[in-house]
Design a protein around this motif. Structure first.
Motif, mmCIF file in Angstrom:
data_model
loop_
_atom_site.group_PDB
_atom_site.id
_atom_site.type_symbol
_atom_site.label_atom_id
_atom_site.label_comp_id
_atom_site.label_asym_id
_atom_site.label_seq_id
_atom_site.Cartn_x
_atom_site.Cartn_y
_atom_site.Cartn_z
ATOM 1 N N GLU A 199 -2.617 54.569 173.568
ATOM 2 C CA GLU A 199 -1.777 55.784 173.676
ATOM 3 C C GLU A 199 -0.770 55.551 172.595
ATOM 4 O O GLU A 199 -0.107 54.419 172.402
ATOM 5 N N LEU A 200 -0.424 56.607 171.945
ATOM 6 C CA LEU A 200 0.557 56.467 170.956
ATOM 7 C C LEU A 200 1.964 56.139 171.408
ATOM 8 O O LEU A 200 2.768 55.245 170.737
ATOM 9 N N ASP A 201 2.281 56.577 172.648
ATOM 10 C CA ASP A 201 3.599 56.225 173.304
ATOM 11 C C ASP A 201 3.492 54.801 173.535
ATOM 12 O O ASP A 201 4.522 53.872 173.613
ATOM 13 N N ASP A 202 2.588 54.208 174.007
ATOM 14 C CA ASP A 202 2.705 52.690 174.343
ATOM 15 C C ASP A 202 2.569 52.036 173.259
ATOM 16 O O ASP A 202 3.585 50.989 173.069
ATOM 17 N N VAL A 203 1.902 52.220 172.042
ATOM 18 C CA VAL A 203 1.978 51.529 170.657
ATOM 19 C C VAL A 203 3.495 51.608 170.219
ATOM 20 O O VAL A 203 4.041 50.588 169.712
ATOM 21 N N ARG A 204 4.029 52.932 170.347
ATOM 22 C CA ARG A 204 5.450 52.952 169.595
ATOM 23 C C ARG A 204 6.418 52.331 170.601
ATOM 24 O O ARG A 204 7.345 51.529 169.994
ATOM 25 N N ALA A 205 6.165 51.944 172.016
ATOM 26 C CA ALA A 205 7.071 51.136 172.772
ATOM 27 C C ALA A 205 6.930 49.902 172.501
ATOM 28 O O ALA A 205 7.838 48.997 172.246
ATOM 29 N N ASP A 206 5.670 49.584 172.427
ATOM 30 C CA ASP A 206 5.367 47.771 171.929
ATOM 31 C C ASP A 206 6.248 47.605 170.512
ATOM 32 O O ASP A 206 6.587 46.440 170.272
ATOM 33 N N LEU A 207 5.784 48.423 169.462
ATOM 34 C CA LEU A 207 6.530 48.197 168.267
ATOM 35 C C LEU A 207 8.021 48.302 168.184
ATOM 36 O O LEU A 207 8.545 47.575 167.804
ATOM 37 N N ASP A 208 8.743 49.258 169.318
ATOM 38 C CA ASP A 208 10.082 49.286 169.461
ATOM 39 C C ASP A 208 10.568 47.801 169.731
ATOM 40 O O ASP A 208 11.699 47.169 169.420
ATOM 41 N N THR A 209 9.963 47.415 171.042
ATOM 42 C CA THR A 209 10.354 45.812 171.509
ATOM 43 C C THR A 209 10.169 44.877 170.416
ATOM 44 O O THR A 209 11.073 43.945 170.041
ATOM 45 N N VAL A 210 8.852 44.752 169.622
ATOM 46 C CA VAL A 210 8.653 43.718 168.841
ATOM 47 C C VAL A 210 9.452 43.911 167.477
ATOM 48 O O VAL A 210 10.130 42.645 167.154
ATOM 49 N N LEU A 211 9.682 44.854 166.985
ATOM 50 C CA LEU A 211 10.632 45.054 165.830
ATOM 51 C C LEU A 211 11.912 44.991 165.901
ATOM 52 O O LEU A 211 12.604 44.414 165.351
ATOM 53 N N GLY A 212 12.474 45.235 167.256
ATOM 54 C CA GLY A 212 13.854 45.212 167.554
ATOM 55 C C GLY A 212 13.909 43.566 167.713
ATOM 56 O O GLY A 212 14.898 43.178 167.070
ATOM 57 N N THR A 213 13.039 42.923 168.364
ATOM 58 C CA THR A 213 13.460 41.437 168.285
ATOM 59 C C THR A 213 13.154 40.882 166.990
ATOM 60 O O THR A 213 13.954 39.889 166.958
ATOM 61 N N GLY A 214 12.268 41.264 166.070
ATOM 62 C CA GLY A 214 12.297 40.846 164.704
ATOM 63 C C GLY A 214 13.515 41.080 163.769
ATOM 64 O O GLY A 214 13.946 40.106 163.239
ATOM 65 N N ILE A 215 14.262 42.300 164.061
ATOM 66 C CA ILE A 215 15.185 42.547 163.295
ATOM 67 C C ILE A 215 16.432 41.536 163.918
ATOM 68 O O ILE A 215 17.332 41.167 162.816
ATOM 69 N N ARG A 216 16.726 41.517 165.089
ATOM 70 C CA ARG A 216 17.625 40.434 165.354
ATOM 71 C C ARG A 216 17.522 38.830 164.899
ATOM 72 O O ARG A 216 18.347 38.366 164.626
ATOM 73 N N GLU A 217 16.257 38.533 165.281
ATOM 74 C CA GLU A 217 15.993 37.420 164.492
ATOM 75 C C GLU A 217 16.030 37.109 163.063
ATOM 76 O O GLU A 217 15.808 35.958 162.644
ATOM 77 N N LEU A 218 16.394 38.059 162.300
ATOM 78 C CA LEU A 218 16.361 37.885 160.945
ATOM 79 C C LEU A 218 17.853 37.429 160.402
ATOM 80 O O LEU A 218 18.034 36.798 159.467
ATOM 81 N N GLY A 219 18.644 37.521 161.568
ATOM 82 C CA GLY A 219 20.131 37.067 161.466
ATOM 83 C C GLY A 219 20.852 37.850 160.205
ATOM 84 O O GLY A 219 21.627 37.093 159.880
ATOM 85 N N LEU A 220 20.945 39.048 160.248
ATOM 86 C CA LEU A 220 21.477 39.847 159.526
ATOM 87 C C LEU A 220 22.945 40.361 159.859
ATOM 88 O O LEU A 220 23.006 40.185 161.231
ATOM 89 N N ALA A 221 23.851 39.955 159.102
ATOM 90 C CA ALA A 221 25.446 40.304 159.558
ATOM 91 C C ALA A 221 25.478 41.882 160.074
ATOM 92 O O ALA A 221 26.228 42.186 161.091
#
Length: 237
Positions: A199-221
């Motif tokens: 389901e698109l909503d499930d994929v989108r939710a997983d992407l939100d979680t994974v990419l949100g974590t990825g952005i935080r782990e980039l360590g950007l100011a």
């Protein structure tokens, strides 16, 4: 599975080249219709806002040295100033002024202020001056994203293409994702994914979680906001 990158293992400075989408690159509209091709595709969009302050201090942008414009300006000023000072010293010593200075003085005395050549020269001088002022007050280096200053005296930045590549590697690991395109800006990361199952909503939710974590782990100011768009691949004829 793609290799994950993080602050401990920075990604190479490579452009984020992604697979060509099946619809030939035509973006879907808000209702999921592929523009210009008469084919439909399901789509979903979400724009979560991650936290922008997570520990660490504030870090400013990196300033470009701009050595080439500075060197050119210095050479022009040095040459013009030296030539003028030499001519003035020669006149003080009893010699006649150079021909170029006499001709220039005569032309300026004869031509009115509304002359097209004078207006064009003045406009060019103003444009060059404004360009130099913009270069002087702006940092430049828009392709570098400053990272958090966790240690005093240490500054670091991450290339935007490398950050986009890291997020793309994270996104392709999500189940159901067929291809991903990531556009990394200074304040916003836009992710467009194609999902061939789930389901698109499930994929989108997983992407939100994974990419949100990825952005935080980039360590950007200043972590960018995240915009995720998921759709089905275009139907084959």
């Amino acid at each position: 599975m793609s290799e994950r990158h993080g602050p401990e293992h920075p990604a190479p400075r490579l452009p984020a080249t992604d697979p060509v989408e099946a619809d030939g690159g035509n973006p879907p509209d808000e209702k999921g219709e592929v523009l210009g091709l008469g084919r439909s595709a399901s789509s979903a969009a979400h724009d979560p806002v991650p936290s922008h302050q997570e520990g660490g201090g504030r870090a400013g942008r990196f300033w470009s040295a701009r050595r080439v414009p500075a060197a050119l300006l210095a050479l022009v000023v040095l040459g013009a100033g030296g030539l003028l000072l030499y001519d003035v010293a020669a006149v003080r010593a009893g010699r006649p002024a150079m021909q170029w200075r006499r001709s220039l003085a005569d032309e300026l005395a004869r031509r009115p202020l509304e002359n097209a050549w004078l207006l064009a020269a003045a406009a060019l001088a103003v444009a060059i001056g404004l360009w130099l002022l913009v270069l002087a007050v702006t940092p430049g280096l828009r392709g570098l994203l400053p990272m958090r200053r966790d240690r005093p005296g240490v500054r670091a930045a991450l290339d935007r293409s490398a950050a986009a590549l890291v997020l793309r590697d994270r996104a392709v690991e999500v189940s159901g994702v067929q291809s991903v395109r990531v556009r990394m800006g200074r304040g916003r990361a836009v992710v467009r994914a194609v999902s061939h199952f789930r389901e698109l909503d499930d994929v989108r939710a997983d992407l939100d979680t994974v990419l949100g974590t990825g952005i935080r782990e980039l360590g950007l100011a200043r972590p960018p906001s995240l915009s995720v768009h998921v759709r089905r691949p275009a139907k084959k004829r």
